[in-house]
Design a protein around this motif. Sequence first.
Motif, mmCIF file in Angstrom:
data_model
loop_
_atom_site.group_PDB
_atom_site.id
_atom_site.type_symbol
_atom_site.label_atom_id
_atom_site.label_comp_id
_atom_site.label_asym_id
_atom_site.label_seq_id
_atom_site.Cartn_x
_atom_site.Cartn_y
_atom_site.Cartn_z
ATOM 1 N N PHE A 1 0.860 -1.177 0.000
ATOM 2 C CA PHE A 1 0.000 0.000 0.000
ATOM 3 C C PHE A 1 0.899 1.230 0.000
ATOM 4 O O PHE A 1 1.986 1.203 0.583
ATOM 5 N N PHE A 2 0.445 2.311 -0.618
ATOM 6 C CA PHE A 2 1.207 3.547 -0.628
ATOM 7 C C PHE A 2 0.629 4.497 0.412
ATOM 8 O O PHE A 2 -0.559 4.801 0.396
ATOM 9 N N LEU A 3 1.488 4.950 1.312
ATOM 10 C CA LEU A 3 1.078 5.817 2.409
ATOM 11 C C LEU A 3 0.735 7.210 1.892
ATOM 12 O O LEU A 3 1.535 7.818 1.184
ATOM 13 N N LYS A 4 -0.456 7.702 2.227
ATOM 14 C CA LYS A 4 -0.886 9.035 1.797
ATOM 15 C C LYS A 4 -0.966 10.022 2.959
ATOM 16 O O LYS A 4 -0.719 11.197 2.779
ATOM 17 N N THR A 5 -1.354 9.552 4.140
ATOM 18 C CA THR A 5 -1.327 10.424 5.320
ATOM 19 C C THR A 5 -0.832 9.604 6.509
ATOM 20 O O THR A 5 -1.079 8.404 6.599
ATOM 21 N N PHE A 6 -0.124 10.280 7.398
ATOM 22 C CA PHE A 6 0.379 9.625 8.604
ATOM 23 C C PHE A 6 0.362 10.635 9.735
ATOM 24 O O PHE A 6 0.838 11.760 9.590
ATOM 25 N N ASP B 1 8.535 11.911 14.915
ATOM 26 C CA ASP B 1 8.733 10.533 14.453
ATOM 27 C C ASP B 1 7.624 10.190 13.470
ATOM 28 O O ASP B 1 6.451 10.169 13.837
ATOM 29 N N SER B 2 7.982 9.929 12.202
ATOM 30 C CA SER B 2 6.961 9.739 11.181
ATOM 31 C C SER B 2 7.439 8.783 10.096
ATOM 32 O O SER B 2 8.640 8.554 9.939
ATOM 33 N N LEU B 3 6.479 8.239 9.354
ATOM 34 C CA LEU B 3 6.782 7.490 8.142
ATOM 35 C C LEU B 3 6.688 8.455 6.972
ATOM 36 O O LEU B 3 5.925 9.417 7.015
ATOM 37 N N LYS B 4 7.438 8.202 5.928
ATOM 38 C CA LYS B 4 7.452 9.079 4.765
ATOM 39 C C LYS B 4 6.210 8.855 3.895
ATOM 40 O O LYS B 4 5.830 7.725 3.636
ATOM 41 N N ILE B 5 5.626 9.945 3.439
ATOM 42 C CA ILE B 5 4.487 9.889 2.528
ATOM 43 C C ILE B 5 4.958 9.257 1.210
ATOM 44 O O ILE B 5 6.087 9.471 0.778
ATOM 45 N N ASP B 6 4.102 8.463 0.593
ATOM 46 C CA ASP B 6 4.360 7.712 -0.644
ATOM 47 C C ASP B 6 5.305 6.533 -0.448
ATOM 48 O O ASP B 6 5.760 5.938 -1.420
ATOM 49 N N MET C 1 -3.345 6.540 9.986
ATOM 50 C CA MET C 1 -2.745 6.520 8.647
ATOM 51 C C MET C 1 -3.787 6.140 7.604
ATOM 52 O O MET C 1 -4.758 5.458 7.899
ATOM 53 N N GLU C 2 -3.554 6.642 6.400
ATOM 54 C CA GLU C 2 -4.387 6.300 5.264
ATOM 55 C C GLU C 2 -3.472 5.891 4.122
ATOM 56 O O GLU C 2 -2.469 6.552 3.849
ATOM 57 N N MET C 3 -3.835 4.787 3.469
ATOM 58 C CA MET C 3 -3.033 4.238 2.386
ATOM 59 C C MET C 3 -3.936 3.926 1.197
ATOM 60 O O MET C 3 -5.138 3.764 1.362
ATOM 61 N N ILE C 4 -3.328 3.821 0.020
ATOM 62 C CA ILE C 4 -4.078 3.467 -1.185
ATOM 63 C C ILE C 4 -3.377 2.332 -1.919
ATOM 64 O O ILE C 4 -2.183 2.100 -1.735
ATOM 65 N N GLU C 5 -4.147 1.639 -2.759
ATOM 66 C CA GLU C 5 -3.612 0.577 -3.612
ATOM 67 C C GLU C 5 -4.619 0.313 -4.725
ATOM 68 O O GLU C 5 -5.779 0.688 -4.631
ATOM 69 N N ASN C 6 -4.176 -0.375 -5.741
ATOM 70 C CA ASN C 6 -5.006 -0.750 -6.879
ATOM 71 C C ASN C 6 -6.135 -1.668 -6.408
ATOM 72 O O ASN C 6 -5.897 -2.652 -5.725
ATOM 73 N N SER C 7 -7.367 -1.377 -6.787
ATOM 74 C CA SER C 7 -8.521 -2.182 -6.349
ATOM 75 C C SER C 7 -8.606 -3.546 -7.017
ATOM 76 O O SER C 7 -9.416 -4.369 -6.621
ATOM 77 N N TYR C 8 -7.804 -3.810 -8.041
ATOM 78 C CA TYR C 8 -7.791 -5.143 -8.624
ATOM 79 C C TYR C 8 -7.339 -6.164 -7.568
ATOM 80 O O TYR C 8 -7.623 -7.343 -7.677
ATOM 81 N N LYS C 9 -6.649 -5.715 -6.550
ATOM 82 C CA LYS C 9 -6.135 -6.599 -5.500
ATOM 83 C C LYS C 9 -7.049 -6.630 -4.274
ATOM 84 O O LYS C 9 -6.697 -7.204 -3.249
ATOM 85 N N PHE C 10 -8.219 -6.029 -4.368
ATOM 86 C CA PHE C 10 -9.097 -5.873 -3.210
ATOM 87 C C PHE C 10 -9.484 -7.192 -2.556
ATOM 88 O O PHE C 10 -9.456 -7.324 -1.332
#
Length: 180
Positions: free
Chosen positions: A36-41, A49-54, A146-155
Amino acid sequence: MILKEKEINYHKLKRLIGEPIKSDLKSLKVIGTTSFFLKTFKNKKDSNDSLKIDSKNNFELFENGLLLRSNLSNKISAIPIPVNDLLRIKLIRGKEMINPFPLSPMWILLKLGVSILYARYFQIYKFNEYRIEEMKLIIETIDYGMEMIENSYKFESQQRFFENLNYKDKITIDLNKASC
């Protein structure tokens, strides 16, 4: 606690979230997610202390929780998430648009009763006959949001993973209905 690459070790993880779940070929149980690609953290305790966006993130199943592994430009971090710290997980499927034209392979397969999960791979005009928006994964813990995104073909595979966690009261699956 966000662990940097040098801090990730078996004994620390075992103390925080137990042993990793081993794959069992007989049960075919899913023990991890795709990336998943991180969009908000949001770190609720330490804003420095944070994770990098994208960054690319995946989850691994452990006895007493999940391990979030994050990778951006080969800089690896991990967040152990004990079950007790987990507040909610929401998996949202992207909206589908299904519009096969008459006599196309996809149209024929759908008329024969083949599932859209298989028929969608037989499009002639990509993005005109079938389109699906990205899926979203929202996770809230005591310490992080956190919010993440990914291709829905893998849902479907991600849905199986999260439903098999047995965190029933903490997981919400939102299936967006298809539009024709």
